[in-house]
Design a protein around this motif. Structure first.
Motif, PDB file in Angstrom:
ATOM      1  N   GLU A  17      32.023  19.313 -37.039  1.00  0.00           N
ATOM      2  CA  GLU A  17      32.060  18.993 -37.762  1.00  0.00           C
ATOM      3  C   GLU A  17      33.539  18.732 -37.269  1.00  0.00           C
ATOM      4  O   GLU A  17      34.324  17.674 -37.630  1.00  0.00           O
ATOM      5  N   LYS A  18      34.248  19.569 -35.998  1.00  0.00           N
ATOM      6  CA  LYS A  18      35.266  19.762 -35.514  1.00  0.00           C
ATOM      7  C   LYS A  18      35.699  20.263 -33.750  1.00  0.00           C
ATOM      8  O   LYS A  18      35.366  21.156 -34.242  1.00  0.00           O
ATOM      9  N   PRO A  19      36.190  19.577 -33.442  1.00  0.00           N
ATOM     10  CA  PRO A  19      35.690  20.432 -32.015  1.00  0.00           C
ATOM     11  C   PRO A  19      36.424  21.325 -31.655  1.00  0.00           C
ATOM     12  O   PRO A  19      36.518  22.178 -31.311  1.00  0.00           O
ATOM     13  N   VAL A  20      38.382  21.010 -31.971  1.00  0.00           N
ATOM     14  CA  VAL A  20      39.046  22.530 -31.711  1.00  0.00           C
ATOM     15  C   VAL A  20      39.019  22.928 -33.070  1.00  0.00           C
ATOM     16  O   VAL A  20      39.674  23.015 -34.052  1.00  0.00           O
ATOM     17  N   MET A  21      39.032  24.423 -32.865  1.00  0.00           N
ATOM     18  CA  MET A  21      38.959  25.245 -34.665  1.00  0.00           C
ATOM     19  C   MET A  21      40.190  26.442 -34.651  1.00  0.00           C
ATOM     20  O   MET A  21      39.658  27.565 -32.872  1.00  0.00           O
ATOM     21  N   THR A  22      40.852  27.108 -35.577  1.00  0.00           N
ATOM     22  CA  THR A  22      41.031  28.236 -35.769  1.00  0.00           C
ATOM     23  C   THR A  22      39.644  29.367 -35.911  1.00  0.00           C
ATOM     24  O   THR A  22      39.395  28.916 -36.396  1.00  0.00           O
ATOM     25  N   ILE A  23      40.684  30.499 -35.827  1.00  0.00           N
ATOM     26  CA  ILE A  23      39.597  31.515 -36.776  1.00  0.00           C
ATOM     27  C   ILE A  23      39.207  30.831 -38.281  1.00  0.00           C
ATOM     28  O   ILE A  23      38.198  31.195 -38.127  1.00  0.00           O
ATOM     29  N   ASN A  24      40.904  31.000 -38.475  1.00  0.00           N
ATOM     30  CA  ASN A  24      40.129  30.685 -40.084  1.00  0.00           C
ATOM     31  C   ASN A  24      39.556  29.173 -40.337  1.00  0.00           C
ATOM     32  O   ASN A  24      39.216  29.110 -41.424  1.00  0.00           O
ATOM     33  N   GLU A  25      39.465  28.522 -39.691  1.00  0.00           N
ATOM     34  CA  GLU A  25      39.018  26.821 -39.966  1.00  0.00           C
ATOM     35  C   GLU A  25      37.506  27.632 -39.626  1.00  0.00           C
ATOM     36  O   GLU A  25      36.507  26.693 -40.542  1.00  0.00           O
ATOM     37  N   LEU A  26      37.217  27.949 -39.158  1.00  0.00           N
ATOM     38  CA  LEU A  26      35.791  28.415 -38.512  1.00  0.00           C
ATOM     39  C   LEU A  26      35.800  28.756 -39.678  1.00  0.00           C
ATOM     40  O   LEU A  26      34.157  29.089 -39.615  1.00  0.00           O
ATOM     41  N   ALA A  27      35.836  30.628 -40.289  1.00  0.00           N
ATOM     42  CA  ALA A  27      36.007  30.985 -41.336  1.00  0.00           C
ATOM     43  C   ALA A  27      35.409  29.610 -42.532  1.00  0.00           C
ATOM     44  O   ALA A  27      34.547  30.602 -43.015  1.00  0.00           O
ATOM     45  N   GLU A  28      36.145  29.250 -42.075  1.00  0.00           N
ATOM     46  CA  GLU A  28      36.485  28.478 -43.861  1.00  0.00           C
ATOM     47  C   GLU A  28      34.850  27.718 -43.814  1.00  0.00           C
ATOM     48  O   GLU A  28      33.858  27.023 -44.843  1.00  0.00           O
ATOM     49  N   ILE A  29      34.848  27.149 -42.258  1.00  0.00           N
ATOM     50  CA  ILE A  29      33.731  26.179 -42.245  1.00  0.00           C
ATOM     51  C   ILE A  29      32.531  26.737 -42.359  1.00  0.00           C
ATOM     52  O   ILE A  29      31.021  25.756 -43.159  1.00  0.00           O
ATOM     53  N   ALA A  30      32.355  27.842 -41.559  1.00  0.00           N
ATOM     54  CA  ALA A  30      30.943  28.557 -42.087  1.00  0.00           C
ATOM     55  C   ALA A  30      31.028  29.580 -42.528  1.00  0.00           C
ATOM     56  O   ALA A  30      30.031  30.143 -43.118  1.00  0.00           O
ATOM     57  N   ALA A  31      31.801  29.371 -43.594  1.00  0.00           N
ATOM     58  CA  ALA A  31      31.744  29.740 -45.224  1.00  0.00           C
ATOM     59  C   ALA A  31      31.155  31.853 -44.423  1.00  0.00           C
ATOM     60  O   ALA A  31      29.928  32.478 -45.324  1.00  0.00           O
ATOM     61  N   MET A  32      32.234  32.219 -43.700  1.00  0.00           N
ATOM     62  CA  MET A  32      31.944  33.786 -43.530  1.00  0.00           C
ATOM     63  C   MET A  32      32.944  34.427 -43.457  1.00  0.00           C
ATOM     64  O   MET A  32      33.907  34.071 -43.465  1.00  0.00           O
ATOM     65  N   PRO A  33      33.146  35.882 -43.675  1.00  0.00           N
ATOM     66  CA  PRO A  33      34.237  36.626 -43.402  1.00  0.00           C
ATOM     67  C   PRO A  33      35.107  36.596 -42.604  1.00  0.00           C
ATOM     68  O   PRO A  33      34.135  35.795 -41.033  1.00  0.00           O
ATOM     69  N   LYS A  34      36.369  36.213 -42.382  1.00  0.00           N
ATOM     70  CA  LYS A  34      37.358  36.474 -41.020  1.00  0.00           C
ATOM     71  C   LYS A  34      36.769  37.311 -40.123  1.00  0.00           C
ATOM     72  O   LYS A  34      36.296  36.372 -38.287  1.00  0.00           O
ATOM     73  N   THR A  35      36.600  38.436 -40.172  1.00  0.00           N
ATOM     74  CA  THR A  35      36.188  39.401 -39.188  1.00  0.00           C
ATOM     75  C   THR A  35      35.432  38.874 -38.304  1.00  0.00           C
ATOM     76  O   THR A  35      34.797  39.356 -37.408  1.00  0.00           O
ATOM     77  N   THR A  36      34.065  38.814 -39.535  1.00  0.00           N
ATOM     78  CA  THR A  36      32.854  38.059 -38.656  1.00  0.00           C
ATOM     79  C   THR A  36      33.077  37.093 -37.666  1.00  0.00           C
ATOM     80  O   THR A  36      32.228  37.412 -36.578  1.00  0.00           O
ATOM     81  N   VAL A  37      33.356  36.239 -38.021  1.00  0.00           N
ATOM     82  CA  VAL A  37      33.697  35.151 -37.093  1.00  0.00           C
ATOM     83  C   VAL A  37      34.111  35.019 -36.450  1.00  0.00           C
ATOM     84  O   VAL A  37      34.382  34.749 -35.345  1.00  0.00           O
ATOM     85  N   PHE A  38      35.987  36.168 -36.198  1.00  0.00           N
ATOM     86  CA  PHE A  38      35.955  36.839 -35.430  1.00  0.00           C
ATOM     87  C   PHE A  38      35.437  37.451 -34.339  1.00  0.00           C
ATOM     88  O   PHE A  38      35.167  37.275 -32.183  1.00  0.00           O
TER      89      PHE A  38
END
Length: 256
Positions: A17-38
Motif C-alpha cells: 500500500e505504501k513503499p516507505v513507512m514509519t513504525i507508527n504508519e505500519l502499526a496503523e495499516i497493520a492494525a497491530m500494537p506499535k510494540t508488536t510491529v516494532f
C-alpha cells in the motif's frame, strides 16, 4: 504456521500500500500494537527483508529490500519454464505414451514439479511434489551433474546414502564417474536406481544464460525397455528439450 510468522507476513503486505513507512504508519495499516510491529520489523530487518533508514532518532522509516526482488525473480523464472515446458511435455507424452516429468533442485534434493502420466494399462505414475536424493535416478543425477566440482564434493561428503535398489550408486567415486559420463554425453540414464524395475532418461533444461534450471525426463517400466526403445525415446526427448531451450532463449551448443 506460527502466529509470529503470519503477523510478519502481514507487516510485509503493508508495503504493497505504501513503499516507505514509519513504525507508527505500519502499526496503523497493520492494525497491530506499535510494540508488536516494532519487534516484527526488527526481525524482518535482521532477515534482510526490510531496510531501515535512520535520518535522526525521530525520523526512522522502513522499506522492502531487494532480497524480496530476488525471491520474486526466482518464482517468476520457475513459473516461466514450467509454463513453457508443459505443452511440450504433453506433446511428448502423446508421441511415446510414457511418464514425462519435470524436476528441479531444491536444496540438496530433486523435486518433481510437473508430470504427465502414461495411459497404458501397465504404467508408471508420477506425483508432483515427490522428492528424491540427487544420487539416485536419471533426473536427480543430471541436476547433480550441473553443480561445480566443489559443490558436488560438499554434497557427497554430507549426504547419507541409502540403497534403494541393488543398482543404487552409494559410493562417492562411482557417483563422480557417473557425473562425468553425464556431462560428456549431455543426458542421464538410470537403470532401476531409485525405483525397482524402472528405466529413466533425462535431458537438461537451460535458461537464456545457459544455466541448468530443470531436468526433463521420461520413465518407463523395465518390461517395456529395449535398446531400440531407449534410443527412440532419447531422440524424442532431446528434440523436445531443444524446442524448450529455444523458447527460453538458450542458444548455446548442445553438449552431445
Amino acid at each position: 504456521m506460527s502466529r509470529s510468522l503470519v503477523k510478519a507476513i502481514q507487516v510485509l503486505d503493508c508495503f504493497l500500500e505504501k513503499p516507505v513507512m514509519t513504525i507508527n504508519e505500519l502499526a496503523e495499516i497493520a492494525a497491530m500494537p506499535k510494540t508488536t510491529v516494532f519487534r516484527l520489523a526488527g526481525g524482518l530487518e535482521e532477515a534482510g527483508l526490510l531496510i531501515k533508514d535512520r535520518k535522526s532518532s525521530h525520523d526512522v522509516t522502513y522499506r522492502m529490500s531487494l532480497k524480496l526482488l530476488e525471491y520474486g525473480k526466482f518464482v517468476s523464472d520457475q513459473l516461466e519454464y514450467s509454463k513453457v515446458a508443459r505443452p511440450h511435455m504433453k506433446k511428448l507424452n502423446e508421441e511415446i505414451d510414457e511418464l514425462v516429468h519435470l524436476t528441479i533442485m531444491e536444496g540438496y534434493e530433486a523435486v518433481y514439479v510437473e508430470t504427465v502420466n502414461s495411459s497404458k494399462p501397465v504404467r508408471l505414475v508420477g506425483k508432483v511434489g515427490a522428492r528424491a536424493p540427487l544420487y539416485a535416478g536419471s533426473a536427480p543425477k543430471l541436476l547433480l551433474s550441473g553443480l561445480d566440482d566443489d559443490e558436488v564434493e560438499s554434497y557427497l561428503n554430507h549426504v547419507e546414502f541409502n540403497k534403494f535398489t541393488p543398482n543404487t550408486l552409494d559410493e562417492k567415486e562411482k557417483i563422480k564417474e557417473e557425473l562425468e559420463k553425464i556431462r560428456e554425453r549431455g543426458y542421464s540414464i538410470s537403470y532401476s536406481e531409485h525405483y525397482q524395475a524402472t528405466i529413466g532418461m533425462s535431458y537438461p533444461i537451460y535458461d537464456y544464460e545457459g544455466k541448468m534450471i530443470a531436468a526433463m525426463g521420461v520413465s518407463i517400466p523395465y518390461i517395456d525397455h529395449s535398446k531400440t526403445r531407449e534410443t527412440f525415446i532419447l531422440s524424442k526427448l532431446e528434440r523436445t528439450v531443444m524446442d524448450i531451450w529455444k523458447e527460453l532463449g538458450y542458444t548455446g551448443v548442445h553438449p552431445s
